[in-house]
Design a protein around this motif. Sequence first.
Motif, PDB file in Angstrom:
ATOM      1  N   GLU A  14      31.081  16.111 -20.077  1.00 51.09           N
ATOM      2  CA  GLU A  14      29.713  15.616 -20.187  1.00 51.09           C
ATOM      3  C   GLU A  14      29.172  15.856 -21.586  1.00 51.09           C
ATOM      4  OE1 GLU A  14      25.210  16.219 -18.341  1.00 51.09           O
ATOM      5  OE2 GLU A  14      26.861  17.404 -17.510  1.00 51.09           O
ATOM      6  N   HIS A  66      30.775  13.391 -24.019  1.00 46.24           N
ATOM      7  CA  HIS A  66      30.242  12.046 -23.832  1.00 46.24           C
ATOM      8  C   HIS A  66      28.863  11.913 -24.470  1.00 46.24           C
ATOM      9  CE1 HIS A  66      29.339   8.198 -21.991  1.00 46.24           C
ATOM     10  NE2 HIS A  66      28.194   8.715 -21.572  1.00 46.24           N
ATOM     11  N   LEU A  67      28.012  12.911 -24.262  1.00 44.20           N
ATOM     12  CA  LEU A  67      26.674  12.860 -24.842  1.00 44.20           C
ATOM     13  C   LEU A  67      26.723  12.871 -26.373  1.00 44.20           C
ATOM     14  CD1 LEU A  67      24.695  15.253 -22.473  1.00 44.20           C
ATOM     15  CD2 LEU A  67      24.488  12.768 -22.617  1.00 44.20           C
ATOM     16  N   LYS A  91      29.410  12.160 -28.465  1.00 47.94           N
ATOM     17  CA  LYS A  91      30.220  11.132 -29.120  1.00 47.94           C
ATOM     18  C   LYS A  91      29.849   9.700 -28.751  1.00 47.94           C
ATOM     19  CE  LYS A  91      34.219  14.091 -29.750  1.00 47.94           C
ATOM     20  NZ  LYS A  91      35.596  14.354 -29.389  1.00 47.94           N
ATOM     21  N   VAL A  92      29.228   9.496 -27.596  1.00 42.80           N
ATOM     22  CA  VAL A  92      28.948   8.133 -27.159  1.00 42.80           C
ATOM     23  C   VAL A  92      27.447   7.879 -27.020  1.00 42.80           C
ATOM     24  CG1 VAL A  92      29.323   6.431 -25.329  1.00 42.80           C
ATOM     25  CG2 VAL A  92      31.158   8.010 -25.930  1.00 42.80           C
ATOM     26  N   GLU A  93      26.824   8.575 -26.081  1.00 42.60           N
ATOM     27  CA  GLU A  93      25.446   8.239 -25.727  1.00 42.60           C
ATOM     28  C   GLU A  93      24.447   8.494 -26.849  1.00 42.60           C
ATOM     29  OE1 GLU A  93      22.456   8.830 -21.945  1.00 42.60           O
ATOM     30  OE2 GLU A  93      24.583   9.309 -21.730  1.00 42.60           O
ATOM     31  N   ARG A  94      24.510   9.677 -27.472  1.00 45.36           N
ATOM     32  CA  ARG A  94      23.538   9.999 -28.515  1.00 45.36           C
ATOM     33  C   ARG A  94      23.681   9.101 -29.743  1.00 45.36           C
ATOM     34  NH1 ARG A  94      21.462  12.811 -32.553  1.00 45.36           N
ATOM     35  NH2 ARG A  94      19.567  13.995 -32.141  1.00 45.36           N
ATOM     36  N   ASN A 109      24.782   6.041 -29.958  1.00 43.91           N
ATOM     37  CA  ASN A 109      24.296   4.704 -29.616  1.00 43.91           C
ATOM     38  C   ASN A 109      22.773   4.670 -29.577  1.00 43.91           C
ATOM     39  OD1 ASN A 109      26.914   3.790 -29.404  1.00 43.91           O
ATOM     40  ND2 ASN A 109      26.978   3.941 -27.171  1.00 43.91           N
ATOM     41  N   LEU A 110      22.177   5.709 -29.022  1.00 43.45           N
ATOM     42  CA  LEU A 110      20.722   5.761 -28.924  1.00 43.45           C
ATOM     43  C   LEU A 110      20.082   5.950 -30.295  1.00 43.45           C
ATOM     44  CD1 LEU A 110      18.561   5.514 -26.820  1.00 43.45           C
ATOM     45  CD2 LEU A 110      18.668   7.969 -26.472  1.00 43.45           C
ATOM     46  N   ARG A 154      14.271   9.663 -24.727  1.00 35.79           N
ATOM     47  CA  ARG A 154      15.638   9.857 -24.214  1.00 35.79           C
ATOM     48  C   ARG A 154      16.443  10.753 -25.151  1.00 35.79           C
ATOM     49  NH1 ARG A 154      18.989  11.310 -20.764  1.00 35.79           N
ATOM     50  NH2 ARG A 154      21.024  10.338 -20.843  1.00 35.79           N
ATOM     51  N   ILE A 182      18.432  14.114 -24.094  1.00 32.04           N
ATOM     52  CA  ILE A 182      19.846  14.357 -24.413  1.00 32.04           C
ATOM     53  C   ILE A 182      19.999  15.659 -25.185  1.00 32.04           C
ATOM     54  CG2 ILE A 182      21.782  13.538 -25.827  1.00 32.04           C
ATOM     55  CD1 ILE A 182      20.993  10.674 -25.005  1.00 32.04           C
ATOM     56  N   ARG A 201      19.623  18.578 -22.869  1.00 37.07           N
ATOM     57  CA  ARG A 201      20.824  18.737 -22.044  1.00 37.07           C
ATOM     58  C   ARG A 201      21.972  19.319 -22.871  1.00 37.07           C
ATOM     59  NH1 ARG A 201      22.522  19.880 -17.012  1.00 37.07           N
ATOM     60  NH2 ARG A 201      24.594  19.033 -16.685  1.00 37.07           N
TER      61      ARG A 201
END
Length: 182
Positions: free
Chosen positions: A42, A45-46, A48-51, A53-54, A79, A83, A86
């Motif tokens: 998790e 992912h946060l 390398k991917v989600e953060r 992109n955001l 958001r 992130i 988290r």
Amino acid sequence: MSKAFTRETDQDEDDGEVAAPALPPGTRNYMTRRGHRLLREEFEHLVKVERPNLVQVVSWAAGNGDRSENGDYIYGKKRLREIDRRLRFLTKRLDSAVVVDPAEQENVDQVFFGATVTICDEEGAEARYQIVGIDEADVGAGMISWISPLARALMKSREGDLVRFQSPQGWREIEILEILYR
């Protein structure tokens, strides 16, 4: 009032920390290899991917001018705060983790962390629970936290033992039918 005279903060009133399961004072953060792997995945992912992109969306939205009515910017920033919060939580949990592999347990005739225990209650209903870390507990999947009343009552007991514990419905007595470490 002009937007120039208001202060834009990174914290909204309803943006407080979500209460995470707390460890009892002076205890370690035990978790299984599986639980540690899931938290680490998790985190990865946060980060390398989600953060990233955001951040790209927020950067684009910021370049569009007026931020006061720019939904992409406002909700993107919110958001990002979620992130980041988290990520801080996961970092603390992973740094304090003590990974326990149930398959390496030497004293397999007693219940300890990581054990999968089959129990029978007063009505004869059987249930199977694995004792896991607080971050990986999921009662519906048969995984209970080692700090739960049932897990604490089961600790150090053996097959055939009768165990009494305080549940939300009152005092209950269960019998231990089987103990497995996998």
